[in-house]
Design an enzyme around this catalytic site. Structure first.
Site, PDB file in Angstrom:
ATOM      1  NE  ARG A  23      -4.204  -1.806   1.951  1.00 32.60           N
ATOM      2  CZ  ARG A  23      -5.088  -2.186   2.858  1.00 32.60           C
ATOM      3  NH1 ARG A  23      -4.897  -1.875   4.131  1.00 32.60           N
ATOM      4  NH2 ARG A  23      -6.163  -2.878   2.514  1.00 32.60           N
TER       5      ARG A  23
ATOM      6  N   GLY B 171     -12.099  -4.033   2.219  1.00 34.60           N
ATOM      7  CA  GLY B 171     -13.532  -4.003   2.460  1.00 34.60           C
ATOM      8  C   GLY B 171     -14.274  -3.050   1.552  1.00 34.60           C
TER       9      GLY B 171
ATOM     10  N   GLY C  82      -6.305  -6.883   0.826  1.00 32.94           N
ATOM     11  CA  GLY C  82      -6.318  -7.512   2.144  1.00 32.94           C
ATOM     12  C   GLY C  82      -5.450  -8.755   2.208  1.00 32.94           C
TER      13      GLY C  82
ATOM     14  CE  LYS D  72     -15.821 -15.008  12.282  1.00 27.82           C
ATOM     15  NZ  LYS D  72     -16.261 -14.004  13.287  1.00 27.82           N
TER      16      LYS D  72
END
Length: 407
Positions: free
Chosen positions: A38, A388, A364, A206
């Site tokens: 990043r 996200g 991510g 998840k």
């Protein structure tokens, strides 16, 4: 209509203080940056501005310090790495909008960069109270003095209605940084008019984190390849035993509905046919590859847990990837931090890198995984810095930071 950075450069920035929202939210091991992707991605915009004579003030966040000055979340390691990579002077303020930040901003010379401390050290940055956020934004804007401007180059934060992202953009002439502009173009390309077959690879822990993404892609993607911890909820929905693997029982009915909807809408959901079954969640755990129909069999038994996809699943997924023309990948296939359980993620990364498709790695953990496994950024079409925010864009949500920019 959103204005691009080049329009600001063309208007002239020499001698002006330009506030830039960058994404320096990098992983750390103590005070050591473990993935500077990043930071490297933030360089081009800073180089453009400093090269044109701007006096640049960078705002950024790192982690979740909960509105308190916490040395653990200081931007110092990120600023130090930026200084090592940059060909322009970089300094760090000891505070966000305090005496040190104001003095150093005032003293900036043409072509210099000041990184102020983690904006999340100030509780007003993330406040739900509009007046509190706006007051903080006013103090950030004040750092620019007369004739300031704002550039948002942090796509990873545009889904947050935070002062340095949303409110500042409404108080200064605001421009799209190149990173945000490119991210928007890429995400629109894969969601609005992808070359087909369009294959989406989803992983991570998840399923609940990505339900809205999966729902929005059903009917749009030609195939959804589901791996990682989230795949065990799908396995359970099909009646398979999953032992101690990650399982979200409250999502089983939703997953069953998605499986039915995908058939109706022409999206193939491809699930693992075998997994790397481990005795414990440990790097040196005894493990074996078992078919999903037989997870209670084998030497380890039903008390084990799945920590990676198996070899047959790698072949199955790789075949779909090989035929794709557009690929979006978000989330690892297993616990890639442990070498014994990184093989699935590495194999899928290799298949994507070797494909002729336009590929997007969804930021991510996916970006960290491919870099830690030795892949270079240029082996893929685009490595997102969005995290996200990218997922929420694909979900079809309105993102506050983009809304404030008019994008």
């Amino acid at each position: 209509m959103a204005q691009a950075l080049d329009e600001l450069i063309d208007a002239g920035v020499k001698g002006r203080r330009i506030l830039v929202r960058s994404d320096l939210n990098v992983p750390l091991d103590g005070q050591q940056v473990t993935d500077d992707g990043r930071i490297r991605a933030s360089l081009p915009v800073l180089e453009k501005l400093t090269g044109a004579g701007a006096r640049v003030i960078v705002t950024a966040h790192l982690g979740r310090p909960k509105g308190e000055h916490n040395p653990k979340y200081s931007l110092k390691p990120a600023a130090d790495r930026l200084r090592e990579l940059a060909d322009f002077p970089v300094q760090l303020a000891e505070d966000v909008v305090g005496d040190d930040a104001r003095a150093k901003a005032e003293a900036l010379s043409d072509g210099e960069v000041l990184v102020v401390e983690n904006v999340r050290f100030d509780p007003r940055e993330t406040s739900k109270d509009d007046a509190e956020r706006e007051a903080f934004a006013d103090e950030l804007v004040a750092l620019t003095g007369q004739d300031g401007a704002y550039v948002d180059d942090a796509f990873g934060a545009v889904h947050r209605k935070h002062a340095s992202v949303y409110d500042v953009a409404r108080k200064l002439p605001a421009y799209l940084g190149d990173l945000v502009k490119t991210e928007l173009e890429v995400l629109k390309r894969i969601t609005e008019d992808p070359q087909r077959p369009f294959v989406v690879v989803m992983g991570g822990a998840k399923v609940s984190d990505k339900l809205a993404v999966i729902e929005n892609l059903i009917g749009k993607a030609d195939a959804l390849l589901i791996g990682g911890g989230m795949s065990y909820t799908f396995a359970a929905a099909q009646g398979h035993a999953v032992g101690r693997s990650i399982l979200e029982k409250d999502q089983i009915d939703t997953v069953k509905r998605y499986l039915a909807e995908a058939k109706e809408k022409g999206t193939e959901i491809v699930l693992p046919v075998d997994v790397t079954w481990a005795a414990d969640f440990a790097a040196d755990a005894e493990h074996e590859i078992r078919p999903v129909e037989d997870l209670e069999g084998g030497k380890i038994g039903p008390e084990g847990e799945g920590l990676d996809i198996g070899t047959e699943t790698v072949k199955l997924f790789s075949d779909r990837i090989k035929d794709a023309r557009t690929i979006f990948w978000n989330g690892p296939m297993g616990v890639f931090e442990m070498p014994a359980f990184a093989k699935g993620t590495e194999a899928i990364a290799r298949a994507i890198a070797d494909s002729d498709a336009f590929s997007v790695i969804g930021g991510g953990d996916s970006a960290s995984a491919v870099r830690s496994l030795g892949f270079s950024d240029d082996e893929f079409g685009h490595i997102s810095t969005g995290g996200g925010a990218s997922l929420e864009f694909i979900e079809g949500k309105t993102l506050p930071g983009l809304e404030a920019l008019g994008a």
